[in-house]
Design a protein around this motif. Structure first.
Motif, PDB file in Angstrom:
ATOM      1  N   ASP A 169       0.665  -1.016  -0.099  1.00 30.48           N
ATOM      2  CA  ASP A 169       0.365  -0.287  -0.005  1.00 30.48           C
ATOM      3  C   ASP A 169       0.835   1.461   0.082  1.00 30.48           C
ATOM      4  OD1 ASP A 169       0.512  -0.432   2.750  1.00 30.48           O
ATOM      5  OD2 ASP A 169      -0.964   0.987   3.831  1.00 30.48           O
ATOM      6  N   ARG A 170       1.857   1.419   0.891  1.00 28.94           N
ATOM      7  CA  ARG A 170       2.777   2.463   0.003  1.00 28.94           C
ATOM      8  C   ARG A 170       4.184   1.664   0.053  1.00 28.94           C
ATOM      9  NH1 ARG A 170       3.076   7.406  -0.075  1.00 28.94           N
ATOM     10  NH2 ARG A 170       4.186   8.572   1.433  1.00 28.94           N
ATOM     11  N   ARG A 171       4.953   1.675  -1.057  1.00 31.21           N
ATOM     12  CA  ARG A 171       6.244   1.548  -1.487  1.00 31.21           C
ATOM     13  C   ARG A 171       7.059   2.261  -0.761  1.00 31.21           C
ATOM     14  NH1 ARG A 171       5.677  -3.806  -3.401  1.00 31.21           N
ATOM     15  NH2 ARG A 171       7.051  -3.631  -5.388  1.00 31.21           N
ATOM     16  N   THR A 172       7.963   0.714  -0.281  1.00 29.04           N
ATOM     17  CA  THR A 172       9.062   2.174   0.489  1.00 29.04           C
ATOM     18  C   THR A 172      10.400   0.969   0.026  1.00 29.04           C
ATOM     19  OG1 THR A 172       8.171   2.802   1.713  1.00 29.04           O
ATOM     20  CG2 THR A 172      10.051   2.868   2.503  1.00 29.04           C
ATOM     21  N   LEU A 173      11.815   2.045  -0.727  1.00 31.85           N
ATOM     22  CA  LEU A 173      12.859   1.572  -0.882  1.00 31.85           C
ATOM     23  C   LEU A 173      14.079   1.404   0.314  1.00 31.85           C
ATOM     24  CD1 LEU A 173      14.445   0.090  -3.053  1.00 31.85           C
ATOM     25  CD2 LEU A 173      14.802   2.320  -3.951  1.00 31.85           C
ATOM     26  N   ILE A 174      14.316   0.495   0.894  1.00 32.61           N
ATOM     27  CA  ILE A 174      14.703   0.175   2.452  1.00 32.61           C
ATOM     28  C   ILE A 174      16.463  -0.136   2.401  1.00 32.61           C
ATOM     29  CG2 ILE A 174      13.150   0.128   3.401  1.00 32.61           C
ATOM     30  CD1 ILE A 174      13.022  -2.938   4.447  1.00 32.61           C
ATOM     31  N   LEU A 175      17.146  -0.390   3.030  1.00 32.00           N
ATOM     32  CA  LEU A 175      18.370  -0.271   3.152  1.00 32.00           C
ATOM     33  C   LEU A 175      18.757  -1.079   4.390  1.00 32.00           C
ATOM     34  CD1 LEU A 175      21.083  -0.136   2.166  1.00 32.00           C
ATOM     35  CD2 LEU A 175      21.474   1.018   3.374  1.00 32.00           C
ATOM     36  N   THR A 176      18.964  -2.519   4.363  1.00 36.18           N
ATOM     37  CA  THR A 176      18.188  -3.292   5.512  1.00 36.18           C
ATOM     38  C   THR A 176      19.674  -4.357   5.959  1.00 36.18           C
ATOM     39  OG1 THR A 176      16.820  -5.295   6.889  1.00 36.18           O
ATOM     40  CG2 THR A 176      17.252  -5.498   4.678  1.00 36.18           C
TER      41      THR A 176
ATOM     42  N   ARG B 286      10.794   7.303  -0.282  1.00 38.60           N
ATOM     43  CA  ARG B 286       9.468   6.330  -0.443  1.00 38.60           C
ATOM     44  C   ARG B 286       8.464   6.567  -1.180  1.00 38.60           C
ATOM     45  NH1 ARG B 286       7.444   5.138   5.233  1.00 38.60           N
ATOM     46  NH2 ARG B 286       9.173   6.207   6.713  1.00 38.60           N
ATOM     47  N   PHE B 287       7.957   5.802  -2.056  1.00 33.10           N
ATOM     48  CA  PHE B 287       6.962   6.014  -3.142  1.00 33.10           C
ATOM     49  C   PHE B 287       5.827   6.743  -3.207  1.00 33.10           C
ATOM     50  CE2 PHE B 287       9.971   2.540  -4.320  1.00 33.10           C
ATOM     51  CZ  PHE B 287      10.755   3.166  -5.622  1.00 33.10           C
ATOM     52  N   PRO B 288       5.146   7.516  -3.953  1.00 30.99           N
ATOM     53  CA  PRO B 288       4.010   8.009  -3.522  1.00 30.99           C
ATOM     54  C   PRO B 288       3.803   7.257  -4.270  1.00 30.99           C
ATOM     55  CG  PRO B 288       5.415   9.449  -5.567  1.00 30.99           C
ATOM     56  CD  PRO B 288       5.891   7.876  -4.940  1.00 30.99           C
ATOM     57  N   ARG B 289       1.766   7.295  -3.533  1.00 35.06           N
ATOM     58  CA  ARG B 289       0.771   6.481  -3.767  1.00 35.06           C
ATOM     59  C   ARG B 289       0.338   7.146  -5.049  1.00 35.06           C
ATOM     60  NH1 ARG B 289      -2.080   6.388   2.011  1.00 35.06           N
ATOM     61  NH2 ARG B 289      -0.611   5.438   3.030  1.00 35.06           N
ATOM     62  N   ILE B 290       0.061   5.942  -6.149  1.00 32.95           N
ATOM     63  CA  ILE B 290      -0.771   6.872  -7.009  1.00 32.95           C
ATOM     64  C   ILE B 290      -2.469   6.541  -6.907  1.00 32.95           C
ATOM     65  CG2 ILE B 290      -0.962   6.338  -9.940  1.00 32.95           C
ATOM     66  CD1 ILE B 290       1.824   5.646  -9.688  1.00 32.95           C
ATOM     67  N   ARG B 291      -3.576   7.982  -6.804  1.00 31.41           N
ATOM     68  CA  ARG B 291      -4.097   7.621  -6.550  1.00 31.41           C
ATOM     69  C   ARG B 291      -4.877   7.847  -8.052  1.00 31.41           C
ATOM     70  NH1 ARG B 291      -5.843   8.597  -1.190  1.00 31.41           N
ATOM     71  NH2 ARG B 291      -4.017   9.443   0.564  1.00 31.41           N
ATOM     72  N   ARG B 292      -6.295   6.278  -8.196  1.00 31.02           N
ATOM     73  CA  ARG B 292      -7.056   6.427  -9.454  1.00 31.02           C
ATOM     74  C   ARG B 292      -8.492   7.397  -9.225  1.00 31.02           C
ATOM     75  NH1 ARG B 292      -5.115   0.740 -11.458  1.00 31.02           N
ATOM     76  NH2 ARG B 292      -3.362   1.513 -11.106  1.00 31.02           N
ATOM     77  N   ARG B 293      -8.703   7.625 -10.011  1.00 32.75           N
ATOM     78  CA  ARG B 293     -10.326   8.164 -10.065  1.00 32.75           C
ATOM     79  C   ARG B 293     -10.870   7.428 -10.266  1.00 32.75           C
ATOM     80  NH1 ARG B 293     -10.672  12.762 -14.670  1.00 32.75           N
ATOM     81  NH2 ARG B 293     -10.068  11.424 -15.816  1.00 32.75           N
ATOM     82  N   SER B 294     -12.058   7.321  -9.851  1.00 32.98           N
ATOM     83  CA  SER B 294     -13.115   6.740  -9.952  1.00 32.98           C
ATOM     84  C   SER B 294     -13.757   7.325 -10.804  1.00 32.98           C
ATOM     85  CB  SER B 294     -14.212   6.572  -8.810  1.00 32.98           C
ATOM     86  OG  SER B 294     -15.130   5.459  -8.709  1.00 32.98           O
ATOM     87  N   ARG B 295     -14.244   6.274 -12.236  1.00 27.56           N
ATOM     88  CA  ARG B 295     -15.426   7.033 -12.438  1.00 27.56           C
ATOM     89  C   ARG B 295     -16.924   5.947 -13.236  1.00 27.56           C
ATOM     90  NH1 ARG B 295     -10.970   6.119 -18.355  1.00 27.56           N
ATOM     91  NH2 ARG B 295      -9.166   7.178 -17.279  1.00 27.56           N
ATOM     92  N   GLY B 296     -17.353   5.472 -12.101  1.00 32.08           N
ATOM     93  CA  GLY B 296     -18.100   5.544 -11.822  1.00 32.08           C
ATOM     94  C   GLY B 296     -18.304   3.587 -12.465  1.00 32.08           C
ATOM     95  N   VAL B 297     -19.431   3.490 -12.586  1.00 28.61           N
ATOM     96  CA  VAL B 297     -19.858   2.065 -13.258  1.00 28.61           C
ATOM     97  C   VAL B 297     -20.075   2.588 -14.497  1.00 28.61           C
ATOM     98  CG1 VAL B 297     -21.183  -0.418 -13.250  1.00 28.61           C
ATOM     99  CG2 VAL B 297     -20.896   1.180 -11.177  1.00 28.61           C
ATOM    100  N   ARG B 298     -19.570   1.658 -15.678  1.00 34.31           N
ATOM    101  CA  ARG B 298     -20.221   1.333 -16.911  1.00 34.31           C
ATOM    102  C   ARG B 298     -20.346  -0.091 -17.757  1.00 34.31           C
ATOM    103  NH1 ARG B 298     -14.937   3.677 -20.317  1.00 34.31           N
ATOM    104  NH2 ARG B 298     -16.225   3.238 -21.769  1.00 34.31           N
ATOM    105  N   ASP B 299     -21.035   0.445 -18.289  1.00 35.75           N
ATOM    106  CA  ASP B 299     -22.357  -1.197 -18.892  1.00 35.75           C
ATOM    107  C   ASP B 299     -20.934  -1.253 -20.186  1.00 35.75           C
ATOM    108  OD1 ASP B 299     -23.977  -2.708 -19.918  1.00 35.75           O
ATOM    109  OD2 ASP B 299     -24.863  -2.014 -20.804  1.00 35.75           O
ATOM    110  N   PRO B 300     -20.134  -2.685 -19.617  1.00 40.34           N
ATOM    111  CA  PRO B 300     -19.503  -3.020 -21.079  1.00 40.34           C
ATOM    112  C   PRO B 300     -19.669  -3.383 -22.277  1.00 40.34           C
ATOM    113  CG  PRO B 300     -19.658  -4.995 -19.801  1.00 40.34           C
ATOM    114  CD  PRO B 300     -20.531  -3.626 -19.026  1.00 40.34           C
ATOM    115  N   TRP B 301     -21.586  -3.770 -21.972  1.00 33.79           N
ATOM    116  CA  TRP B 301     -22.076  -3.621 -23.288  1.00 33.79           C
ATOM    117  C   TRP B 301     -22.144  -2.178 -23.979  1.00 33.79           C
ATOM    118  CZ3 TRP B 301     -20.517  -9.018 -24.649  1.00 33.79           C
ATOM    119  CH2 TRP B 301     -20.479  -9.252 -23.863  1.00 33.79           C
ATOM    120  N   ASN B 302     -22.541  -1.627 -23.908  1.00 29.86           N
ATOM    121  CA  ASN B 302     -22.761  -0.373 -24.436  1.00 29.86           C
ATOM    122  C   ASN B 302     -21.794   0.148 -25.608  1.00 29.86           C
ATOM    123  OD1 ASN B 302     -24.014   2.635 -24.504  1.00 29.86           O
ATOM    124  ND2 ASN B 302     -23.343   3.048 -22.828  1.00 29.86           N
TER     125      ASN B 302
END
Length: 88
Positions: free
Chosen positions: A12-19, A67-83
């Motif tokens: 959910d929160r990608r991080t590059l670490i040195l371990t 720390r990599f930024p979160r990429i938020r995806r827009r909600s485009r609503g429910v679309r009819d795949p047969w339309n």
């Protein structure tokens, strides 16, 4: 001498670490970083495996590099795949 490794963690929160990593020449654990042993329940049946870390390795030793930024995806609503109509 530290034995460091770059690692990518999280999903959910990608991080590059040195371990830290286990000492490959450790005479106690042979480079495994610890000791695994099986244990049983009160009836003598297998109940799991425990892990004891070796002193050559500190699992909690880690440093955040990036720390990599979160990429938020827009909600485009429910679309009819047969339309077949255009989306405008």
């Amino acid at each position: 001498m530290p034995r460091l490794r770059i690692q990518l963690t999280g999903w959910d929160r990608r991080t590059l670490i040195l371990t830290d990593t286990p000492d490959p020449d450790c005479p106690r654990c042979d480079g495994d970083g610890g000791f695994a042993y099986d244990y049983g329940d009160h009836e003598g049946e297998y109940a799991g495996t425990d892990w004891d870390p070796c002193t050559c390795w500190d699992e909690t030793r880690r440093w955040t590099l990036l720390r990599f930024p979160r990429i938020r995806r827009r909600s485009r609503g429910v679309r009819d795949p047969w339309n077949v109509e255009p989306p405008f």
